[in-house]
Design an enzyme around this catalytic site. Sequence first.
Site, PDB file in Angstrom:
ATOM      1  N   SER A 121       0.789  -1.072   0.054  1.00  0.00           N
ATOM      2  CA  SER A 121       0.058  -0.133   0.027  1.00  0.00           C
ATOM      3  C   SER A 121       0.958   1.077   0.092  1.00  0.00           C
ATOM      4  O   SER A 121       0.506   2.231  -0.631  1.00  0.00           O
ATOM      5  CB  SER A 121      -0.878  -0.177   1.150  1.00  0.00           C
ATOM      6  OG  SER A 121      -1.686  -1.071   1.267  1.00  0.00           O
TER       7      SER A 121
ATOM      8  N   ARG B 153       1.593   4.047  -2.948  1.00  0.00           N
ATOM      9  CA  ARG B 153       1.117   5.718  -2.759  1.00  0.00           C
ATOM     10  C   ARG B 153       2.561   6.419  -2.902  1.00  0.00           C
ATOM     11  O   ARG B 153       2.299   7.578  -3.256  1.00  0.00           O
ATOM     12  CB  ARG B 153       0.671   5.656  -1.226  1.00  0.00           C
ATOM     13  CG  ARG B 153      -0.852   5.297  -1.252  1.00  0.00           C
ATOM     14  CD  ARG B 153      -1.267   4.690   0.335  1.00  0.00           C
ATOM     15  NE  ARG B 153      -2.428   4.403   0.438  1.00  0.00           N
ATOM     16  CZ  ARG B 153      -2.974   3.488  -0.022  1.00  0.00           C
ATOM     17  NH1 ARG B 153      -2.609   2.606  -0.402  1.00  0.00           N
ATOM     18  NH2 ARG B 153      -4.401   3.228   0.602  1.00  0.00           N
TER      19      ARG B 153
ATOM     20  N   ARG C 250     -13.319  -7.102 -11.615  1.00  0.00           N
ATOM     21  CA  ARG C 250     -13.348  -6.438 -10.589  1.00  0.00           C
ATOM     22  C   ARG C 250     -14.117  -5.142 -10.745  1.00  0.00           C
ATOM     23  O   ARG C 250     -14.034  -4.585 -11.596  1.00  0.00           O
ATOM     24  CB  ARG C 250     -11.964  -6.105  -9.576  1.00  0.00           C
ATOM     25  CG  ARG C 250     -11.408  -7.566  -9.389  1.00  0.00           C
ATOM     26  CD  ARG C 250     -10.059  -7.325  -8.708  1.00  0.00           C
ATOM     27  NE  ARG C 250     -10.255  -6.644  -7.401  1.00  0.00           N
ATOM     28  CZ  ARG C 250      -9.488  -6.311  -6.710  1.00  0.00           C
ATOM     29  NH1 ARG C 250      -8.028  -6.624  -6.845  1.00  0.00           N
ATOM     30  NH2 ARG C 250      -9.414  -5.597  -5.289  1.00  0.00           N
TER      31      ARG C 250
ATOM     32  N   GLN D 265      -9.131   1.929  -0.953  1.00  0.00           N
ATOM     33  CA  GLN D 265      -8.886   2.532  -2.231  1.00  0.00           C
ATOM     34  C   GLN D 265     -10.101   3.517  -2.766  1.00  0.00           C
ATOM     35  O   GLN D 265      -9.754   4.549  -3.431  1.00  0.00           O
ATOM     36  CB  GLN D 265      -9.293   1.023  -3.164  1.00  0.00           C
ATOM     37  CG  GLN D 265      -8.035   0.208  -2.698  1.00  0.00           C
ATOM     38  CD  GLN D 265      -8.193  -0.994  -3.564  1.00  0.00           C
ATOM     39  OE1 GLN D 265      -9.000  -1.290  -4.505  1.00  0.00           O
ATOM     40  NE2 GLN D 265      -7.128  -1.867  -3.390  1.00  0.00           N
TER      41      GLN D 265
ATOM     42  N   ASP E 229      -7.008  -8.418   3.954  1.00  0.00           N
ATOM     43  CA  ASP E 229      -6.277  -9.263   3.214  1.00  0.00           C
ATOM     44  C   ASP E 229      -5.736 -10.473   3.918  1.00  0.00           C
ATOM     45  O   ASP E 229      -5.035 -11.251   3.471  1.00  0.00           O
ATOM     46  CB  ASP E 229      -5.004  -8.528   2.436  1.00  0.00           C
ATOM     47  CG  ASP E 229      -5.407  -7.343   1.564  1.00  0.00           C
ATOM     48  OD1 ASP E 229      -6.578  -7.458   1.323  1.00  0.00           O
ATOM     49  OD2 ASP E 229      -4.588  -6.303   1.394  1.00  0.00           O
TER      50      ASP E 229
ATOM     51  N   ARG F 258      -2.600 -14.272  -2.903  1.00  0.00           N
ATOM     52  CA  ARG F 258      -2.531 -14.726  -1.421  1.00  0.00           C
ATOM     53  C   ARG F 258      -3.204 -16.103  -1.185  1.00  0.00           C
ATOM     54  O   ARG F 258      -2.891 -16.714  -0.029  1.00  0.00           O
ATOM     55  CB  ARG F 258      -3.272 -13.624  -0.804  1.00  0.00           C
ATOM     56  CG  ARG F 258      -2.658 -12.443  -0.735  1.00  0.00           C
ATOM     57  CD  ARG F 258      -3.387 -11.422   0.440  1.00  0.00           C
ATOM     58  NE  ARG F 258      -3.205  -9.936   0.084  1.00  0.00           N
ATOM     59  CZ  ARG F 258      -1.874  -9.188   0.224  1.00  0.00           C
ATOM     60  NH1 ARG F 258      -0.961  -9.875   0.502  1.00  0.00           N
ATOM     61  NH2 ARG F 258      -1.974  -7.932  -0.177  1.00  0.00           N
TER      62      ARG F 258
HETATM   63  C1  S3P Z   1      -5.636  -1.384  -0.144  1.00  0.00           C
HETATM   64  C2  S3P Z   1      -6.851  -1.426   0.233  1.00  0.00           C
HETATM   65  C3  S3P Z   1      -7.778  -2.536   0.356  1.00  0.00           C
HETATM   66  C4  S3P Z   1      -6.836  -3.936   0.456  1.00  0.00           C
HETATM   67  C5  S3P Z   1      -5.724  -3.813  -0.653  1.00  0.00           C
HETATM   68  C6  S3P Z   1      -4.805  -2.547  -0.373  1.00  0.00           C
HETATM   69  C7  S3P Z   1      -4.901  -0.107  -0.180  1.00  0.00           C
HETATM   70  O1  S3P Z   1      -8.678  -2.676  -0.564  1.00  0.00           O
HETATM   71  O2  S3P Z   1      -7.600  -5.155   0.076  1.00  0.00           O
HETATM   72  O3  S3P Z   1      -4.986  -5.031  -0.894  1.00  0.00           O
HETATM   73  O4  S3P Z   1      -3.637  -0.040  -0.456  1.00  0.00           O
HETATM   74  O5  S3P Z   1      -5.677   0.929  -0.289  1.00  0.00           O
HETATM   75  P1  S3P Z   1      -9.858  -1.923  -0.280  1.00  0.00           P
HETATM   76  O6  S3P Z   1      -9.701  -0.409  -0.013  1.00  0.00           O
HETATM   77  O7  S3P Z   1     -10.840  -1.835  -1.411  1.00  0.00           O
HETATM   78  O8  S3P Z   1     -10.690  -2.670   1.031  1.00  0.00           O
END
Ligand code: S3P
Length: 469
Positions: free
Chosen positions: A53, A57, A153, A201, A352, A426
Amino acid sequence: MPYRRPRSARPRLHRATGAQGTSILSHSDQTSQLSARKSAALRGTARVPGDKSISHRALILGALAVGETRITGLLEGEDVLNTGKAMRALGARVERTGDCAWSVHGVGVAGFAQPDAPLDFGNSGTGCRLAMGAVAGSPITAIFDGDASLRSRPMRRIVDPLEQMGARVVSSAEGGRLPLTLAGARAPLPITYRTPVPSAQIKSAVLLAGLSAPGVTTVIEAEASRDHTELMLQHFGATLVTEAEGRLGRKISLTGQPELRGAPVVVPADPSSAAFPMVAALVVPGSDVVLTDVMTNPLRTGLITTLREMGGLIEESQTRGDAGEPMAQFRIRGSQLRGVEVPAERAPSMIDEYLVLAVAAAFAEGTTIMRGLHELRVKESDRLEATAAMLRVNGVKVEIAGDDLIVEGKGHVPGGGLVATHMDHRIAMSALVMGLAADKPVTVDDTAFIATSFPDFVPMMRRLGGDLG
Ligand code: S3P
């Protein structure tokens, strides 16, 4: 012995040139089976790769900032490399300067250039959705695409608020899915948006688009999701206020049109990757494993809380922090686990990690009930069904009841199954962890997708003593 793909799989590999000429192994048409066998006690110290993550970013905010962002510890997995490639196509200079060390020279807020080819995010929902937010605030049009998993998705949850801010979906596949052409807003509007599900997200896409809008963009979430975007925006000089909303939620207000200044980013080790050696050390009897530099942001530590409730011996030390992101070292020892009930409100902080938690639950004594897992259905695969199938094929009794997953732990797992990974990294890693302690070997049909988030997984588990081959 270093991990090598089986010879039969190798001729079909092809290399693609990634950001800055980095070579990326494309996983699109390669498959390789791998088995994990009952192993002797795991021992040693390891550092899992950088947080996924934060890595996405750092590249995206680096691309939106003025000046240089130096990143150390970047996750050099396929998902993140694809984000780097996309930022480069949008006009940022993205260079690899050393081992997991990268430099980004950004274009400034709303400064993206029109890309001359579709942006391919491969398997990565995070890279794609956050980039959609950033593109929505620039006066350009970009085509977003990905692999078969990402194409399946949902994207409406992202483009709905972006359209409210002035962006426009020019075209998309059925149901608003990828490939999707997005025209950014010429004059983005600040909005107040309540996320329909707790999702970092969605929140991040709105905040990134809000960078270009005049005035204050506000996101309200009923349950707090990971806050890495908020922390990093502040680290880059944006003004952002976070307030409590109800019992579990947050209200985040971002002042638009800041000048983001490039800033150094140190990426801690990914707790979602650490989850695999952590559970492996708990379920392989006699193990004693140390994992260093693991990020301990409280919005990511639900698994550790749960494993401790199950009786897992997990000691934390050397706690420290960088740019608002705390980290620590963990010592994990083989433990007799017991079943627990995991409340739905914990889901955002371990979304996750349920696959590998289900593996821990299978080795525990007693029933584990994991509540409120509807979001698992829209991840890299339908993880609720895939987790149940992974356990069933290895002789574990499991039930899906609505949004809940119920695992009957018997203290041991028969194993012997072939697990379908469904293009999901995963699932592959969770199944291999299970095999390290199951009575009979566990085989996964395809290890290729492990490279999206944890390219070093197999060699690292072998170094700790895992029997994988
Ligand atoms: C993430 C947010 C999560 C997570 C993903 C990484 C992120 O998804 O499952 O692997 O880095 O913002 P959601 O925000 O859709 O729950």
